[in-house]
Motif scaffolding. Sequence first.
Motif, PDB file in Angstrom:
ATOM      1  N   ASP A 120      -4.739  -5.973  -8.998  1.00 38.09           N
ATOM      2  CA  ASP A 120      -3.659  -5.672  -9.950  1.00 38.09           C
ATOM      3  C   ASP A 120      -2.314  -6.218  -9.475  1.00 38.09           C
ATOM      4  O   ASP A 120      -1.269  -5.908 -10.047  1.00 38.09           O
ATOM      5  N   VAL A 146      -1.055 -12.331  -8.417  1.00 42.41           N
ATOM      6  CA  VAL A 146      -2.132 -13.319  -8.584  1.00 42.41           C
ATOM      7  C   VAL A 146      -3.355 -12.632  -9.190  1.00 42.41           C
ATOM      8  O   VAL A 146      -4.035 -13.182 -10.074  1.00 42.41           O
ATOM      9  N   ARG A 186      -4.750   0.136  -3.600  1.00 44.75           N
ATOM     10  CA  ARG A 186      -4.499   1.520  -3.171  1.00 44.75           C
ATOM     11  C   ARG A 186      -4.166   2.410  -4.359  1.00 44.75           C
ATOM     12  O   ARG A 186      -4.545   3.576  -4.391  1.00 44.75           O
ATOM     13  N   GLY A 231      -8.892   1.982  -3.156  1.00 40.03           N
ATOM     14  CA  GLY A 231      -9.265   1.845  -1.747  1.00 40.03           C
ATOM     15  C   GLY A 231      -8.152   1.162  -0.988  1.00 40.03           C
ATOM     16  O   GLY A 231      -7.315   0.479  -1.578  1.00 40.03           O
ATOM     17  N   VAL A 275      -7.676  -1.433   2.158  1.00 39.78           N
ATOM     18  CA  VAL A 275      -8.448  -2.363   3.000  1.00 39.78           C
ATOM     19  C   VAL A 275      -8.292  -2.077   4.493  1.00 39.78           C
ATOM     20  O   VAL A 275      -9.091  -2.549   5.290  1.00 39.78           O
ATOM     21  N   THR A 308      -5.403  -9.177  -0.827  1.00 39.39           N
ATOM     22  CA  THR A 308      -4.460  -8.174  -0.315  1.00 39.39           C
ATOM     23  C   THR A 308      -3.540  -8.765   0.745  1.00 39.39           C
ATOM     24  O   THR A 308      -3.962  -9.534   1.601  1.00 39.39           O
ATOM     25  N   ALA A 309      -2.290  -8.398   0.659  1.00 42.56           N
ATOM     26  CA  ALA A 309      -1.274  -8.825   1.636  1.00 42.56           C
ATOM     27  C   ALA A 309      -0.041  -7.990   1.366  1.00 42.56           C
ATOM     28  O   ALA A 309       0.126  -7.442   0.271  1.00 42.56           O
ATOM     29  N   PRO A 356       4.027  -8.065   0.788  1.00 46.02           N
ATOM     30  CA  PRO A 356       4.930  -9.121   0.321  1.00 46.02           C
ATOM     31  C   PRO A 356       5.677  -9.748   1.491  1.00 46.02           C
ATOM     32  O   PRO A 356       6.240  -9.035   2.320  1.00 46.02           O
ATOM     33  N   MET A 383      -7.925 -15.261   0.008  1.00 47.67           N
ATOM     34  CA  MET A 383      -6.692 -15.975  -0.301  1.00 47.67           C
ATOM     35  C   MET A 383      -5.678 -15.709   0.804  1.00 47.67           C
ATOM     36  O   MET A 383      -5.362 -14.572   1.124  1.00 47.67           O
ATOM     37  N   GLN A 440      -2.023 -13.759   8.736  1.00 47.09           N
ATOM     38  CA  GLN A 440      -2.945 -14.365   7.759  1.00 47.09           C
ATOM     39  C   GLN A 440      -3.802 -15.435   8.431  1.00 47.09           C
ATOM     40  O   GLN A 440      -4.985 -15.576   8.113  1.00 47.09           O
ATOM     41  N   SER A 471       0.662 -22.875  -1.621  1.00 48.91           N
ATOM     42  CA  SER A 471       2.096 -22.772  -1.359  1.00 48.91           C
ATOM     43  C   SER A 471       2.669 -21.692  -2.291  1.00 48.91           C
ATOM     44  O   SER A 471       1.912 -20.941  -2.927  1.00 48.91           O
ATOM     45  N   PHE A 472       3.962 -21.626  -2.415  1.00 46.53           N
ATOM     46  CA  PHE A 472       4.644 -20.623  -3.264  1.00 46.53           C
ATOM     47  C   PHE A 472       4.095 -20.682  -4.702  1.00 46.53           C
ATOM     48  O   PHE A 472       3.946 -21.755  -5.276  1.00 46.53           O
ATOM     49  N   ILE A 473       3.776 -19.511  -5.243  1.00 47.12           N
ATOM     50  CA  ILE A 473       3.163 -19.433  -6.577  1.00 47.12           C
ATOM     51  C   ILE A 473       4.202 -18.884  -7.565  1.00 47.12           C
ATOM     52  O   ILE A 473       4.865 -17.879  -7.276  1.00 47.12           O
TER      53      ILE A 473
END
Length: 300
Positions: A9, A12, A32, A48, A50, A70-71, A73, A110, A127, A147-149
């Motif tokens: 959600d 990306v 989460r 959940g 990770v 998941t990451a 920001p 990703m 990462q 790269s930046f999206i």
Amino acid sequence: MDVLVCGGDGFVGQHLCADLVDRGHSVTALSRSPNPDVLPDEVETATGDVTEYESIEGAFEGKDAAVNLTALPPLHQPQPGTFHDTVCIGGAVNAAHAASEHDVGRYVEMSSLGAEMDSPIAYWRTQGLGDLVVEYSDLDWVVLRPSFIFGEGSETIEFIKQYTTPYVTVLPEGGEEPTFQPIWVEDVATITAEALEDDKHIGNVYDFGGPEVLTFGEVTRMLYRAEGKSVKIFSVPMEFAKIGLRMLDPITAIPLGLDQARALEMSNVTDHNDIDAFGIDESDLFSLSAYLEQGRPLRE
Ligand SMILES: NC(=O)c1ccc[n+]([C@@H]2O[C@H](COP(=O)([O-])OP(=O)(O)OC[C@H]3O[C@@H](n4cnc5c(N)ncnc54)[C@H](OP(=O)(O)O)[C@@H]3O)[C@@H](O)[C@H]2O)c1
């Protein structure tokens, strides 16, 4: 396929889940605190974390494929008690292990361009280590490093507007080095879905970006030009900027820290754009300038 999207959600994830539904896949988005309102009705949600194996393991049961998006920001300092390493390394260990335990046939991690285990920036360093966890797993994996999206819901565009002003803006001197190769989120969704679907991508790490290579200053000028405003950029030497940011770094309520300044010094541009592995040419991609000029998020 029955696909689990961890981080489904997020920015990306929302676009990827919609793309996967359009392709006829069954999709579950895990995070989460999942928000079904930002996802197509067909997408199921799962709760959940990770960083806690027991909380995510069951969601992998019966899945044909999984994507880990998941990451934390990178544009803000992590909130107290949250760390890039627990999410990017610990999360990769837990998600890859759960996928392996449940014989999930395809796994896409990703990460991002610049993710290297010797990077001075925590987001990229962790990462890079997370990518290695996946690459040394027994999964049929693919690692994607865009790269930046940009696109609908992009935090980066809002971030740039938050830290710059129209008409006159001061940036650390690295702000005029070519560091951005922005790629449209819908193009990233297409590439990710194809990485899941086509066996030929198994065991590959792909570095990719969009059709333009831009400086932070150019992106800033483009954003304001799209609003009919001009901007003149003045540079301050990076060393001065770092002194100020070093003092602010411990204050997590101020989201801009040393890592964000260091990121400005580093190129986030591909040596070779691996979009060609997907049969895509740079001219097929939607550029940031076209996106901003049209003032709307859709390709012509
Ligand atoms: N956006 C870009 O410009 C960009 C560029 C290059 C690469 N990438 C990569 O693309 C991926 C997705 O980025 P994004 O921009 O979509 O990020 P995002 O909008 O911040 O979304 C992150 C997603 O991960 C979930 N998440 C975070 N921590 C979690 C945890 N501990 N357990 C479970 N879920 C968790 C979030 O939901 P909750 O907070 O509710 O858990 C959210 O669904 C990341 O790997 C990022 O590094 C992004």
